[in-house]
Scaffold this motif. Structure first.
Motif, PDB file in Angstrom:
ATOM      1  N   GLU A  55      -9.388  49.945  47.732  1.00  0.00           N
ATOM      2  CA  GLU A  55     -10.427  50.744  48.370  1.00  0.00           C
ATOM      3  C   GLU A  55     -11.751  50.002  48.229  1.00  0.00           C
ATOM      4  O   GLU A  55     -11.976  49.281  47.260  1.00  0.00           O
ATOM      5  N   ILE A  56     -12.631  50.192  49.207  1.00  0.00           N
ATOM      6  CA  ILE A  56     -13.935  49.540  49.196  1.00  0.00           C
ATOM      7  C   ILE A  56     -15.014  50.558  49.524  1.00  0.00           C
ATOM      8  O   ILE A  56     -14.758  51.584  50.161  1.00  0.00           O
ATOM      9  N   ASN A  57     -16.225  50.275  49.075  1.00  0.00           N
ATOM     10  CA  ASN A  57     -17.372  51.145  49.349  1.00  0.00           C
ATOM     11  C   ASN A  57     -18.539  50.318  49.859  1.00  0.00           C
ATOM     12  O   ASN A  57     -18.800  49.225  49.370  1.00  0.00           O
ATOM     13  N   THR A  58     -19.258  50.856  50.845  1.00  0.00           N
ATOM     14  CA  THR A  58     -20.483  50.228  51.323  1.00  0.00           C
ATOM     15  C   THR A  58     -21.717  51.013  50.892  1.00  0.00           C
ATOM     16  O   THR A  58     -22.837  50.647  51.223  1.00  0.00           O
ATOM     17  N   ALA A  59     -21.504  52.092  50.177  1.00  0.00           N
ATOM     18  CA  ALA A  59     -22.580  52.895  49.585  1.00  0.00           C
ATOM     19  C   ALA A  59     -22.018  53.555  48.335  1.00  0.00           C
ATOM     20  O   ALA A  59     -20.809  53.524  48.092  1.00  0.00           O
ATOM     21  N   GLU A  60     -22.897  54.148  47.523  1.00  0.00           N
ATOM     22  CA  GLU A  60     -22.478  54.699  46.228  1.00  0.00           C
ATOM     23  C   GLU A  60     -21.855  56.085  46.381  1.00  0.00           C
ATOM     24  O   GLU A  60     -22.490  57.097  46.116  1.00  0.00           O
ATOM     25  N   LEU A  61     -20.593  56.113  46.775  1.00  0.00           N
ATOM     26  CA  LEU A  61     -19.890  57.387  46.732  1.00  0.00           C
ATOM     27  C   LEU A  61     -19.761  57.867  45.293  1.00  0.00           C
ATOM     28  O   LEU A  61     -19.700  59.067  45.030  1.00  0.00           O
TER      29      LEU A  61
END
Length: 202
Positions: free
Chosen positions: A156-162
């Motif tokens: 999984e990847i994130n482009t903002a701070e979930l």
């Protein structure tokens, strides 16, 4: 689903380490992939019984090991923010806005270990699957030199701070590049700043 659509045939995937197993939803996929050895890590109490029962159906075809623990960059006890499949060792942030129907409980600590403290250093891992809600970089740090012989990483990847302070995609790219991995497939969840990616050893 990205994990099922990717062409794995050139990589001869036989040994898999799956961190954040939940109830083992990928078991059928791993079986069809031809996997022979699967290591499942799932610290949470709730999915343990179902995971155990699901694995029984595949024991004749795959060697399956279950670990009631998490993986990280150091051995410790750590509080988990429990919210079903959204559970994380990192405090939720934007996740609370994007998915207001998911509630989190913070009431229990779980054991975390480094992967290179559990596995023999000569273990040849074909694929690592990370479903750890923003804790991906900490898990990968704990693999140490095991990453040298790993072929594939599905994450999984994130482009903002979930999750507060979680690793972002460019940080994950940079860390894995140092071990020779390149991101070759990326699928983002529309409007929610998260998705899935596949990294392969170049």
């Amino acid at each position: 689903m990205l994990i099922k659509d990717f062409n794995y045939s050139p990589y001869n995937v036989k040994t898999i380490v799956h961190v954040g197993a939940n109830v083992g939803e990928e078991l059928d996929f791993y079986y069809n992939l031809g996997a022979k050895e699967v290591h499942f890590f799932e610290p949470r109490d709730e999915p343990q019984k179902e995971l155990f029962e699901n694995c029984k159906r595949y024991e004749e075809n795959m060697e399956i090991s279950l670990y009631k623990a998490g993986l990280g960059s150091k051995t410790e006890e750590k509080i988990m923010y429990e919210g079903g499949q959204s559970s994380s060792f990192i405090e939720p942030k934007l996740h609370l806005t994007y998915y207001p129907g998911v509630t989190f409980k913070k009431h229990k600590t779980y054991n975390i270990y480094r992967a290179d403290e559990i596995f023999a250093k000569d273990l040849k891992i074909d694929m690592v699957n990370l479903d750890v809600q923003g804790f991906e970089l900490e898990v990968l740090k704990g693999f140490g030199s095991l990453l040298d012989s790993t072929k594939l990483i599905y994450s999984e990847i994130n482009t903002a701070e979930l999750y507060s302070g979680c690793v972002l995609i460019e940080q994950l790219d940079e860390f894995l590049l140092a071990f020779g991995f390149k991101r070759v497939e990326t699928v983002m969840e529309s409007f929610y700043n998260w998705g899935d990616a596949i990294y392969v050893k170049q």
